[in-house]
Scaffold this motif. Structure first.
Motif, mmCIF file in Angstrom:
data_model
loop_
_atom_site.group_PDB
_atom_site.id
_atom_site.type_symbol
_atom_site.label_atom_id
_atom_site.label_comp_id
_atom_site.label_asym_id
_atom_site.label_seq_id
_atom_site.Cartn_x
_atom_site.Cartn_y
_atom_site.Cartn_z
ATOM 1 N N THR A 90 0.842 -1.192 0.000
ATOM 2 C CA THR A 90 0.000 0.000 0.000
ATOM 3 C C THR A 90 0.884 1.252 0.000
ATOM 4 O O THR A 90 2.090 1.188 0.257
ATOM 5 N N LYS A 91 0.266 2.391 -0.278
ATOM 6 C CA LYS A 91 1.011 3.664 -0.264
ATOM 7 C C LYS A 91 1.616 3.919 1.118
ATOM 8 O O LYS A 91 2.772 4.335 1.236
ATOM 9 N N LYS A 92 0.829 3.670 2.166
ATOM 10 C CA LYS A 92 1.309 3.917 3.527
ATOM 11 C C LYS A 92 2.504 3.023 3.858
ATOM 12 O O LYS A 92 3.468 3.462 4.502
ATOM 13 N N HIS A 93 2.452 1.773 3.402
ATOM 14 C CA HIS A 93 3.554 0.844 3.639
ATOM 15 C C HIS A 93 4.812 1.342 2.926
ATOM 16 O O HIS A 93 5.899 1.412 3.509
ATOM 17 N N ARG A 94 4.664 1.715 1.661
ATOM 18 C CA ARG A 94 5.838 2.158 0.895
ATOM 19 C C ARG A 94 6.370 3.499 1.403
ATOM 20 O O ARG A 94 7.584 3.720 1.407
ATOM 21 N N ASP A 95 5.495 4.370 1.847
ATOM 22 C CA ASP A 95 5.946 5.637 2.424
ATOM 23 C C ASP A 95 6.784 5.382 3.679
ATOM 24 O O ASP A 95 7.796 6.061 3.920
ATOM 25 N N ALA A 96 6.362 4.400 4.489
ATOM 26 C CA ALA A 96 7.111 4.065 5.706
ATOM 27 C C ALA A 96 8.478 3.472 5.359
ATOM 28 O O ALA A 96 9.476 3.743 6.042
ATOM 29 N N ILE A 97 8.529 2.675 4.292
ATOM 30 C CA ILE A 97 9.823 2.125 3.857
ATOM 31 C C ILE A 97 10.764 3.263 3.455
ATOM 32 O O ILE A 97 11.950 3.260 3.789
ATOM 33 N N ARG A 98 10.228 4.255 2.730
ATOM 34 C CA ARG A 98 11.046 5.412 2.342
ATOM 35 C C ARG A 98 11.591 6.146 3.567
ATOM 36 O O ARG A 98 12.734 6.592 3.591
ATOM 37 N N GLN A 99 10.747 6.247 4.589
ATOM 38 C CA GLN A 99 11.119 7.022 5.773
ATOM 39 C C GLN A 99 12.018 6.241 6.727
ATOM 40 O O GLN A 99 12.993 6.785 7.253
ATOM 41 N N TYR A 100 11.696 4.958 6.952
ATOM 42 C CA TYR A 100 12.377 4.185 7.996
ATOM 43 C C TYR A 100 13.300 3.088 7.461
ATOM 44 O O TYR A 100 14.041 2.472 8.240
ATOM 45 N N GLY A 101 13.253 2.824 6.146
ATOM 46 C CA GLY A 101 14.002 1.692 5.618
ATOM 47 C C GLY A 101 13.238 0.388 5.811
ATOM 48 O O GLY A 101 12.033 0.401 6.048
ATOM 49 N N ILE A 102 13.964 -0.725 5.725
ATOM 50 C CA ILE A 102 13.293 -2.023 5.825
ATOM 51 C C ILE A 102 13.610 -2.698 7.157
ATOM 52 O O ILE A 102 14.547 -2.334 7.855
ATOM 53 N N THR A 103 12.798 -3.712 7.468
ATOM 54 C CA THR A 103 12.933 -4.492 8.701
ATOM 55 C C THR A 103 13.497 -5.875 8.363
ATOM 56 O O THR A 103 13.586 -6.253 7.191
ATOM 57 N N PRO A 104 13.828 -6.666 9.372
ATOM 58 C CA PRO A 104 14.246 -8.047 9.103
ATOM 59 C C PRO A 104 13.142 -8.893 8.466
ATOM 60 O O PRO A 104 13.419 -9.980 7.945
ATOM 61 N N TYR A 105 11.892 -8.417 8.506
ATOM 62 C CA TYR A 105 10.778 -9.184 7.955
ATOM 63 C C TYR A 105 10.481 -8.837 6.501
ATOM 64 O O TYR A 105 9.640 -9.482 5.878
ATOM 65 N N HIS A 106 11.121 -7.802 5.965
ATOM 66 C CA HIS A 106 10.893 -7.457 4.563
ATOM 67 C C HIS A 106 11.592 -8.447 3.635
ATOM 68 O O HIS A 106 12.639 -9.005 3.983
ATOM 69 N N ARG A 107 11.007 -8.635 2.458
ATOM 70 C CA ARG A 107 11.572 -9.528 1.442
ATOM 71 C C ARG A 107 12.530 -8.719 0.582
ATOM 72 O O ARG A 107 12.106 -7.934 -0.262
ATOM 73 N N LYS A 108 13.797 -8.921 0.775
ATOM 74 C CA LYS A 108 14.812 -8.065 0.158
ATOM 75 C C LYS A 108 14.875 -8.207 -1.364
ATOM 76 O O LYS A 108 15.402 -7.334 -2.049
ATOM 77 N N SER A 109 14.341 -9.291 -1.883
ATOM 78 C CA SER A 109 14.359 -9.499 -3.339
ATOM 79 C C SER A 109 13.178 -8.826 -4.035
ATOM 80 O O SER A 109 13.074 -8.877 -5.261
ATOM 81 N N PHE A 110 12.292 -8.195 -3.251
ATOM 82 C CA PHE A 110 11.107 -7.561 -3.827
ATOM 83 C C PHE A 110 11.359 -6.081 -4.118
ATOM 84 O O PHE A 110 12.211 -5.446 -3.497
ATOM 85 N N ASN A 111 10.594 -5.547 -5.059
ATOM 86 C CA ASN A 111 10.667 -4.132 -5.422
ATOM 87 C C ASN A 111 9.888 -3.320 -4.390
ATOM 88 O O ASN A 111 8.679 -3.161 -4.496
ATOM 89 N N MET A 112 10.584 -2.832 -3.369
ATOM 90 C CA MET A 112 9.929 -2.231 -2.210
ATOM 91 C C MET A 112 9.117 -0.977 -2.536
ATOM 92 O O MET A 112 8.045 -0.757 -1.989
ATOM 93 N N LEU A 113 9.636 -0.139 -3.422
ATOM 94 C CA LEU A 113 9.021 1.172 -3.632
ATOM 95 C C LEU A 113 8.216 1.265 -4.924
ATOM 96 O O LEU A 113 7.667 2.305 -5.248
ATOM 97 N N GLY A 114 8.169 0.171 -5.678
ATOM 98 C CA GLY A 114 7.395 0.170 -6.907
ATOM 99 C C GLY A 114 8.049 0.952 -8.032
ATOM 100 O O GLY A 114 7.413 1.316 -9.009
#
Length: 202
Positions: free
Chosen positions: A170-194
């Motif tokens: 979602t937009k809110k999820h991707r906005d948080a990734i931009r602001q805070y980076g990723i967590t150990p639970y994020h899938r690093k092989s995925f396109n996080m920001l679209g």
């Protein structure tokens, strides 16, 4: 009314499989396998996406009570990054099948991709979760158990809104990734920001 079974042979033990969380940016992928008694019927069962969260939770209890056997399999974000999400989704189904207390003689799977499990015959069925009871039940178990897991993670990382989006992009999820980076639970092989860039850029 959903069909009770795909393979029509009398007395055949048939398991339905489905997964949840394939398109998420964070969290494990979950899958379930369900075996119902041969002539089982339940008019309330449907594809989990057609049900409310309250309906899914109610039906989970009914499925677990009525099923001959059921199980849930999980594949972690780290494993997803190593083997890709398609292979991870199939592995989660295999792990669910491995845990069944009754060995199936046939397997029906939502979608169009699967890999053989213990030489048991199988059929892949596009939109099978809206056609067969056992696949619909598997979709409900996979979805509800994964939602519970993501809600628990949301308490650890509230800024990503996982309580609402369950890890989907979602937009809110991707906005948080931009602001805070990723967590150990994020899938690093995925396109996080679209934007076509992988999260290794963080």
């Amino acid at each position: 009314m959903l069909g009770s079974r795909y393979f029509q042979e009398k007395g055949l033990v048939e398991a339905g499989c489905d997964e949840a969380g394939r398109g998420c940016l964070a969290g494990s992928v979950y899958a379930a396998a369900v075996i119902f008694p041969e002539d089982y019927q339940n008019e309330e069962l449907n594809d989990s996406k057609q049900l409310t969260a309250k309906q899914r939770k109610k039906l989970r209890d009914i499925i677990e009570r009525d099923a001959t056997a059921w199980a849930v399999g999980v594949v972690t974000p780290e494993e997803i990054d190593k083997i890709n999400i398609l292979n991870a989704s199939i592995l989660a189904m295999h792990r669910a099948l491995d845990q069944l207390k009754v060995r199936p003689e046939a397997i029906i799977v939502d979608g169009n991709r699967f890999k053989p499990w213990q030489n048991v015959r199988y059929a892949t069925i596009v939109k099978g979760d809206g056609k067969y009871l056992s696949i619909a039940a598997a979709s409900i178990l996979a979805k509800t158990y994964r939602d519970d897991y993501m809600e628990a993670l949301a308490e650890e990382f509230p800024q990503y809104d996982w309580m609402s989006n369950k890890g989907y992009p979602t937009k809110k999820h991707r906005d948080a990734i931009r602001q805070y980076g990723i967590t150990p639970y994020h899938r690093k092989s995925f396109n996080m920001l679209g934007d076509g860039q992988l999260s290794f850029d963080f």
